[in-house]
Design a protein around this motif. Structure first.
Motif, PDB file in Angstrom:
ATOM      1  N   ILE A  39      59.387 -15.869 -40.476  1.00 42.92           N
ATOM      2  CA  ILE A  39      59.067 -16.261 -39.107  1.00 42.92           C
ATOM      3  C   ILE A  39      58.303 -17.578 -39.146  1.00 42.92           C
ATOM      4  O   ILE A  39      57.289 -17.699 -39.835  1.00 42.92           O
ATOM      5  N   GLU A  40      58.814 -18.534 -38.390  1.00 44.03           N
ATOM      6  CA  GLU A  40      58.235 -19.880 -38.422  1.00 44.03           C
ATOM      7  C   GLU A  40      57.267 -20.180 -37.291  1.00 44.03           C
ATOM      8  O   GLU A  40      56.545 -21.155 -37.356  1.00 44.03           O
ATOM      9  N   GLY A  41      57.286 -19.402 -36.247  1.00 45.22           N
ATOM     10  CA  GLY A  41      56.492 -19.804 -35.094  1.00 45.22           C
ATOM     11  C   GLY A  41      57.203 -20.941 -34.389  1.00 45.22           C
ATOM     12  O   GLY A  41      58.418 -21.036 -34.389  1.00 45.22           O
ATOM     13  N   ASP A  42      56.454 -21.846 -33.828  1.00 46.19           N
ATOM     14  CA  ASP A  42      57.028 -22.975 -33.101  1.00 46.19           C
ATOM     15  C   ASP A  42      56.410 -24.260 -33.631  1.00 46.19           C
ATOM     16  O   ASP A  42      55.214 -24.481 -33.518  1.00 46.19           O
ATOM     17  N   ALA A  43      57.242 -25.096 -34.228  1.00 44.48           N
ATOM     18  CA  ALA A  43      56.751 -26.339 -34.822  1.00 44.48           C
ATOM     19  C   ALA A  43      56.000 -27.202 -33.814  1.00 44.48           C
ATOM     20  O   ALA A  43      55.050 -27.894 -34.156  1.00 44.48           O
ATOM     21  N   TRP A  44      56.407 -27.154 -32.539  1.00 50.96           N
ATOM     22  CA  TRP A  44      55.737 -27.975 -31.522  1.00 50.96           C
ATOM     23  C   TRP A  44      54.312 -27.503 -31.288  1.00 50.96           C
ATOM     24  O   TRP A  44      53.425 -28.301 -31.029  1.00 50.96           O
ATOM     25  N   HIS A  45      54.082 -26.203 -31.427  1.00 54.52           N
ATOM     26  CA  HIS A  45      52.711 -25.699 -31.254  1.00 54.52           C
ATOM     27  C   HIS A  45      51.768 -26.289 -32.285  1.00 54.52           C
ATOM     28  O   HIS A  45      50.621 -26.568 -31.987  1.00 54.52           O
ATOM     29  N   HIS A  46      52.239 -26.480 -33.474  1.00 52.97           N
ATOM     30  CA  HIS A  46      51.383 -27.017 -34.528  1.00 52.97           C
ATOM     31  C   HIS A  46      50.920 -28.431 -34.189  1.00 52.97           C
ATOM     32  O   HIS A  46      49.853 -28.845 -34.599  1.00 52.97           O
ATOM     33  N   LYS A  47      51.716 -29.155 -33.459  1.00 45.51           N
ATOM     34  CA  LYS A  47      51.389 -30.548 -33.182  1.00 45.51           C
ATOM     35  C   LYS A  47      50.633 -30.733 -31.869  1.00 45.51           C
ATOM     36  O   LYS A  47      49.799 -31.604 -31.766  1.00 45.51           O
ATOM     37  N   ASP A  54      50.463 -20.296 -31.191  1.00 44.68           N
ATOM     38  CA  ASP A  54      51.419 -20.070 -32.270  1.00 44.68           C
ATOM     39  C   ASP A  54      51.249 -18.672 -32.863  1.00 44.68           C
ATOM     40  O   ASP A  54      52.237 -17.997 -33.154  1.00 44.68           O
ATOM     41  N   ALA A  55      50.025 -18.220 -33.028  1.00 41.92           N
ATOM     42  CA  ALA A  55      49.775 -16.879 -33.558  1.00 41.92           C
ATOM     43  C   ALA A  55      50.361 -15.815 -32.636  1.00 41.92           C
ATOM     44  O   ALA A  55      50.924 -14.817 -33.091  1.00 41.92           O
ATOM     45  N   GLU A  56      50.249 -16.024 -31.335  1.00 42.62           N
ATOM     46  CA  GLU A  56      50.798 -15.069 -30.367  1.00 42.62           C
ATOM     47  C   GLU A  56      52.329 -15.058 -30.441  1.00 42.62           C
ATOM     48  O   GLU A  56      52.948 -13.998 -30.384  1.00 42.62           O
ATOM     49  N   LEU A  57      52.939 -16.215 -30.586  1.00 45.39           N
ATOM     50  CA  LEU A  57      54.395 -16.306 -30.718  1.00 45.39           C
ATOM     51  C   LEU A  57      54.863 -15.584 -31.993  1.00 45.39           C
ATOM     52  O   LEU A  57      55.837 -14.832 -31.964  1.00 45.39           O
ATOM     53  N   ILE A  58      54.166 -15.780 -33.098  1.00 47.02           N
ATOM     54  CA  ILE A  58      54.520 -15.116 -34.352  1.00 47.02           C
ATOM     55  C   ILE A  58      54.392 -13.606 -34.211  1.00 47.02           C
ATOM     56  O   ILE A  58      55.246 -12.851 -34.686  1.00 47.02           O
ATOM     57  N   LYS A  59      53.359 -13.169 -33.524  1.00 49.40           N
ATOM     58  CA  LYS A  59      53.160 -11.728 -33.303  1.00 49.40           C
ATOM     59  C   LYS A  59      54.344 -11.134 -32.531  1.00 49.40           C
ATOM     60  O   LYS A  59      54.852 -10.067 -32.878  1.00 49.40           O
ATOM     61  N   LYS A  60      54.799 -11.832 -31.500  1.00 48.47           N
ATOM     62  CA  LYS A  60      55.943 -11.359 -30.716  1.00 48.47           C
ATOM     63  C   LYS A  60      57.218 -11.347 -31.554  1.00 48.47           C
ATOM     64  O   LYS A  60      58.018 -10.422 -31.477  1.00 48.47           O
ATOM     65  N   GLN A  61      57.415 -12.394 -32.349  1.00 47.91           N
ATOM     66  CA  GLN A  61      58.602 -12.471 -33.198  1.00 47.91           C
ATOM     67  C   GLN A  61      58.611 -11.335 -34.222  1.00 47.91           C
ATOM     68  O   GLN A  61      59.656 -10.757 -34.506  1.00 47.91           O
ATOM     69  N   LYS A  62      57.452 -11.010 -34.786  1.00 45.07           N
ATOM     70  CA  LYS A  62      57.358  -9.907 -35.750  1.00 45.07           C
ATOM     71  C   LYS A  62      57.737  -8.583 -35.103  1.00 45.07           C
ATOM     72  O   LYS A  62      58.442  -7.772 -35.701  1.00 45.07           O
ATOM     73  N   LYS A  63      57.288  -8.391 -33.870  1.00 45.97           N
ATOM     74  CA  LYS A  63      57.578  -7.145 -33.163  1.00 45.97           C
ATOM     75  C   LYS A  63      59.084  -6.978 -32.943  1.00 45.97           C
ATOM     76  O   LYS A  63      59.650  -5.908 -33.187  1.00 45.97           O
ATOM     77  N   VAL A  64      59.742  -8.030 -32.492  1.00 51.02           N
ATOM     78  CA  VAL A  64      61.189  -7.996 -32.269  1.00 51.02           C
ATOM     79  C   VAL A  64      61.929  -7.801 -33.595  1.00 51.02           C
ATOM     80  O   VAL A  64      62.841  -6.983 -33.698  1.00 51.02           O
ATOM     81  N   SER A  65      61.512  -8.532 -34.618  1.00 53.20           N
ATOM     82  CA  SER A  65      62.162  -8.436 -35.928  1.00 53.20           C
ATOM     83  C   SER A  65      62.048  -7.028 -36.495  1.00 53.20           C
ATOM     84  O   SER A  65      62.997  -6.505 -37.081  1.00 53.20           O
TER      85      SER A  65
END
Length: 143
Positions: A39-47, A54-65
């Motif tokens: 899971i990469e998150g969102d590259a735009w969030h990093h910038k 980004d942490a919230e997006l990764i958490k959601k992606q983990k749940k779906v995965s």
């Protein structure tokens, strides 16, 4: 011949096909299968945004995965194939797949030929191609 099979899984149709092929191989060789989701998150969030978004997006992606992986695990168990799955946060999917396979002594990687499409593919390049170029173990690319 193939005792430990790694299947990088990105929820795409291609990675689902790769899983099915890996499952058939595992049944024939009495192999173990490991599903790996990066899971990469969102590259735009990093910038442009703070890390909490980004942490919230990764958490959601983990749940779906996790839901997808649980279905695949059930399918493998019905076929009497030993399976485990892992979800990791990744900054470089290709490198993380290659390092994961090497560190856990996988002797085959079964990967879908395409996962991401469109603009992301232009930016990130082909994961399947990158993995096949960088790993030392055999790679089966499934179309």
């Amino acid at each position: 011949m193939f005792q430990n099979i790694l299947v990088p899984f990105d929820l795409s149709n291609q990675s689902t096909r790769a899983f099915k092929v890996a499952l058939d191989i595992a049944k024939n060789y009495n192999s173990k299968v490991t599903l790996l989701t990066c899971i990469e998150g969102d590259a735009w969030h990093h910038k442009y945004y703070d890390a909490r978004a980004d942490a919230e997006l990764i958490k959601k992606q983990k749940k779906v995965s996790k839901k997808y992986l649980e279905k695949l695990e059930m399918s493998a168990k019905k076929n009497n194939v030993s399976i485990k799955s892992q979800i990791i946060a990744s900054k470089s999917v290709v490198n993380d797949i290659v390092n994961f396979a090497k560190s856990r002594k996988h002797d085959l990687i079964v990967i879908g030929s395409h996962g991401r499409t469109g603009f992301d593919k232009l930016l990130l390049g082909s994961v399947a191609n990158g993995v096949s170029q960088k790993t030392k173990c055999p790679v089966l690319i499934v179309k």
